[in-house]
Design an enzyme around this catalytic site. Structure first.
Site, PDB file in Angstrom:
ATOM      1  N   GLU A 287      35.260 -13.243 -71.522  1.00 47.24           N
ATOM      2  CA  GLU A 287      35.712 -13.533 -72.891  1.00 47.24           C
ATOM      3  C   GLU A 287      36.895 -12.628 -73.194  1.00 47.24           C
ATOM      4  O   GLU A 287      36.755 -11.405 -73.209  1.00 47.24           O
ATOM      5  CB  GLU A 287      34.561 -13.302 -73.877  1.00 47.24           C
ATOM      6  N   CYS A 321      38.590  -9.874 -81.941  1.00 46.76           N
ATOM      7  CA  CYS A 321      39.231 -10.946 -81.169  1.00 46.76           C
ATOM      8  C   CYS A 321      39.422 -12.171 -82.040  1.00 46.76           C
ATOM      9  O   CYS A 321      40.292 -12.989 -81.797  1.00 46.76           O
ATOM     10  CB  CYS A 321      38.401 -11.276 -79.941  1.00 46.76           C
TER      11      CYS A 321
END
Ligand code: NAD
Length: 516
Positions: A287, A321
């Site tokens: 990720e 993020c």
């Protein structure tokens, strides 16, 4: 089994909660500066080579001094995980899940203590720290239930065939290397570790170098919950020194990584090469970064949009993020949305998180401070600085939330992940063009759209290419089980943490067919 309800956030306006946190902060302050060992096979190992974890709100304050692994200790950690795998992989699923439920219960009881560590080690304001802790609890409750459900329902999904007994089993992979980022030092680290463990794998956890104490405290908590020695090794060390060693080791079966695109791509590449003696293809679950946008249509609730932009852009100093780093606004409402965002941002202060009046804390360290400062200069040459950007690097790494206007879609500020409190505004000629601009990056993690036009919302649903698309709400704040999280393109392998398929990545499916 009853469905799980996500952990509620703490109401700090309640005096009891406020005081409980204050007491935990005092307790944790009394523990600062201690030395922490590696944990391999349950054994504590102190090394001569060490590094310090520091308080980003006060860079002269040491949170903890960490032992630091080298290749030899990394080898021991992998071997220990390999030996323990023989036993842990055979442990019944319900017993493994119970470990997570017990750990979640302990964490719920000790949440203010963990909140305090997060505030001091990661510079999280108390509400952000509390959300981090709640998410860690949610991950464990969710993955425990998910593993039980997967294992108990797998065979029932097969088509029945006369004369055969057919059985499907989700079996674990082996030894995993878990490499989490510092920005959710508890939730992401705990989620990545416990997902692998509940699936029957054993792991070597290399914590982020900025936040190793939170990770150590969590592994201790797992031991308190009954985790057998050797299931999770705790191995702080420099990414470059032990990272490659762990990733390329022949016994490593999978790598679970969350972090930057640069490091993630490198690990992906390394993990694709087979080491001599390696008998499997390594699995890489990665990720990575984001360059997330909020699109505001010409017809939209502008107040709600402005509030969502500001909160998604500047919560935890933009160090998420999922943070909104691009506001892409229809030309008809551009000035109004920009002006309102400036008004809302003008009141936000960056300062020590122990002063609860500060909206946001510091950025994580000197290198982030310097990198973000560089983007302030780039922004000034590419667009118009509307407000913010004031800096102070003592006693902590503080940067005032900054807004730049009139950026071109291909500008650096609209393309590169900054991971700091900088928001770029870009004007779009139409809603269609706004979607084109939103998709015009290498990433595809989160995005949000504000519009009251149903056909525009339908267009956004199909065209806005992100793993997590939010409509008429902010683009941060995914909740485990409710909003499975993961991105497209260079944002990673779309593993969807906190979703029903996440554990598949840490298992392999075995079919056993017996002729009757
Ligand atoms: P980073 O890539 O610098 O570090 C991530 C981890 O990798 C850390 O534990 C670090 O010590 C380790 N590492 C560094 N070099 C290594 C090497 N050569 N070998 C092995 N390990 C190595 O990222 P960061 O600064 O910790 O985190 C911020 C980044 O993480 C941002 O890009 C952010 O978008 C991303 N992130 C993504 C998600 C998501 O779900 N997609 C969630 C959180 C953070």
């Amino acid at each position: 089994m009853k469905p799980y309800r996500p952990e509620p956030f703490t109401d700090f306006s309640d005096t009891e909660n406020h005081e409980a946190l204050a007491a935990s902060i005092r307790l944790v302050q009394g523990e600062l500066g201690r030395e922490y060992p590696l944990i391999i096979g349950g054994r504590r190992i102190m090394t001569e080579d060490t590094f310090n974890s520091i308080n980003p709100s006060n860079s002269s304050q040491i949170i903890g001094t960490m032992s630091k692994a080298n290749a030899q200790l990394a080898e021991q950690a992998i071997q220990s995980a390999g030996e323990t795998f023989q036993v842990w992989s055979q442990t019944p699923v319900r017993e493994r899940a119970r470990l997570l439920f017990k750990a979640a219960a302990i964490l719920r009881r000790r949440k203010h203590e963990f909140n305090a560590w997060l505030m001091l080690e990661a510079g999280k304001p108390r509400a952000e720290a509390d959300a981090d802790t709640a998410e860690a609890i949610d991950f464990m409750e969710y993955y425990g239930r998910q593993m039980i459900e997967m294992s108990e329902t797998a065979s029932s999904k097969l088509v029945w065939m006369n004369g055969e007994d057919n059985d499907l089993q989700y079996i674990p992979l082996g030894v995993g290397v878990v490499i989490p980022p510092w920005n959710f030092p508890l939730a992401i680290m705990a989620g990545m570790t416990t997902a692998a463990v509940v699936a029957g794998n054993t792991v070597v956890l290399k914590p982020a170098s900025a936040t190793p104490v939170v990770a150590f405290k969590f592994i201790e908590l797992m031991e308190e919950a009954g985790m057998p020695a050797g299931v999770a090794q705790f191995l702080p060390g420099s990414g470059s020194e032990i990272g490659d060693f762990l990733v390329t080791h022949k016994l490593t079966r999978f790598i679970s990584f969350t972090g930057s695109r640069e490091v993630g791509q490198r690990i992906f590449e390394l993990s694709a090469k087979s080491a001599p003696g390696q008998i499997w293809l390594k699995r890489f679950v990665g990720e990575l970064g984001g360059k997330d946008a909020i699109v505001v249509d010409g017809e939209a609730d502008l107040e709600a949009a402005a509030r969502a932009i500001v909160s998604s852009a500047f919560g935890y100093s933009g160090q998420k993020c999922s943070a909104c780093s691009r506001a892409i606004v229809h030309h008809k409402v551009y000035d109004a949305v920009l002006e309102r965002c400036i008004e809302l941002t003008a009141n936000l202060t960056a300062g020590d998180v122990l002063d609860f009046g500060n909206y946001t804390g510091p950025v994580i360290d000197r290198s982030a401070y310097n990198k973000i400062s560089g983007y302030m200069e780039t922004g000034a040459s590419e667009g118009r600085l509307m407000l913010g950007g004031g800096k102070a690097d003592t006693p902590g790494y503080f940067i005032q939330p900054a807004i730049f206007a009139d950026l071109g879609p291909d500008s650096v500020l609209m393309q590169e992940e900054i991971f700091g409190p900088i928001l770029a505004f870009c004007k779009a000629g139409s809603f269609d063009e706004a979607l084109d601009i939103a998709n015009n990056t290498d990433y595809g993690l989160t995005g949000a759209v504000f519009s009251t036009n149903p056909s525009h919302l339908e267009a956004a649903r199909s065209r806005f290419h992100v793993g997590n698309l939010y409509i008429n709400r902010k683009c941060t704040g995914a909740i485990v089980g409710v909003h499975p999280f993961g991105g497209f393109n260079m944002s990673g392998t779309d593993s969807k943490a906190g979703g029903p398929d996440y554990l598949l990545q840490f298992t392999q499916l075995k079919l056993i067919s017996e002729q009757l």
